[in-house]
Design a protein around this motif. Sequence first.
Motif, PDB file in Angstrom:
ATOM      1  N   ALA A 110     -14.934   2.106  -9.249  1.00  0.00           N
ATOM      2  CA  ALA A 110     -16.186   2.857  -9.395  1.00  0.00           C
ATOM      3  C   ALA A 110     -16.773   2.662 -10.780  1.00  0.00           C
ATOM      4  CB  ALA A 110     -15.944   4.341  -9.122  1.00  0.00           C
ATOM      5  N   GLY A 111     -15.934   2.628 -11.815  1.00  0.00           N
ATOM      6  CA  GLY A 111     -16.430   2.396 -13.171  1.00  0.00           C
ATOM      7  C   GLY A 111     -17.081   1.034 -13.318  1.00  0.00           C
ATOM      8  N   LEU A 112     -16.497   0.025 -12.700  1.00  0.00           N
ATOM      9  CA  LEU A 112     -17.097  -1.314 -12.739  1.00  0.00           C
ATOM     10  C   LEU A 112     -18.427  -1.349 -11.990  1.00  0.00           C
ATOM     11  CD1 LEU A 112     -13.955  -3.562 -12.185  1.00  0.00           C
ATOM     12  CD2 LEU A 112     -15.323  -3.355 -14.259  1.00  0.00           C
ATOM     13  N   ILE A 113     -18.475  -0.693 -10.841  1.00  0.00           N
ATOM     14  CA  ILE A 113     -19.715  -0.668 -10.063  1.00  0.00           C
ATOM     15  C   ILE A 113     -20.811   0.073 -10.819  1.00  0.00           C
ATOM     16  CG2 ILE A 113     -20.776   0.273  -7.970  1.00  0.00           C
ATOM     17  CD1 ILE A 113     -18.140  -0.391  -6.537  1.00  0.00           C
ATOM     18  N   TYR A 114     -20.476   1.220 -11.389  1.00  0.00           N
ATOM     19  CA  TYR A 114     -21.473   1.982 -12.152  1.00  0.00           C
ATOM     20  C   TYR A 114     -21.949   1.198 -13.367  1.00  0.00           C
ATOM     21  CZ  TYR A 114     -19.970   6.069  -9.473  1.00  0.00           C
ATOM     22  OH  TYR A 114     -19.663   6.948  -8.471  1.00  0.00           O
TER      23      TYR A 114
END
Length: 126
Positions: A53-57
Amino acid sequence: MRKTFGTFPELFFMGVGLFWIAESYFTVGSINYFAILVTWLLFVQFFYKNRLAGLIYGIAFGSFSVYMLLSLIADNGEAVSPLYVTNINAVDSVLFAVGIIMSVAMVYKYVTTKVDYDESVLTVTY
């Protein structure tokens, strides 16, 4: 100290989200549910620190910031008043440039994170 600086990207984007919520409420008079959703997802990310999720955000916010910065540069010659262009576009340009820097920091943080657990399992320890 490094852990404190590591949370700045999430805090920055949560602050931008809160500003987005307040701005849409006070100018339009309606509640922006999409802004609330984005801010809430970042709030959850701040505590759980899911790598995917951190990479996507980070990639999503970075691409949006690059797009908006390029849009501001392209629209620079189309404004009517030169005073309007320098005041408003300078503030927006700095905001989107900081957004690019924060998204790069966010992506770097989650790329270099060591994974010691199974990310497919959501666990909360007390």
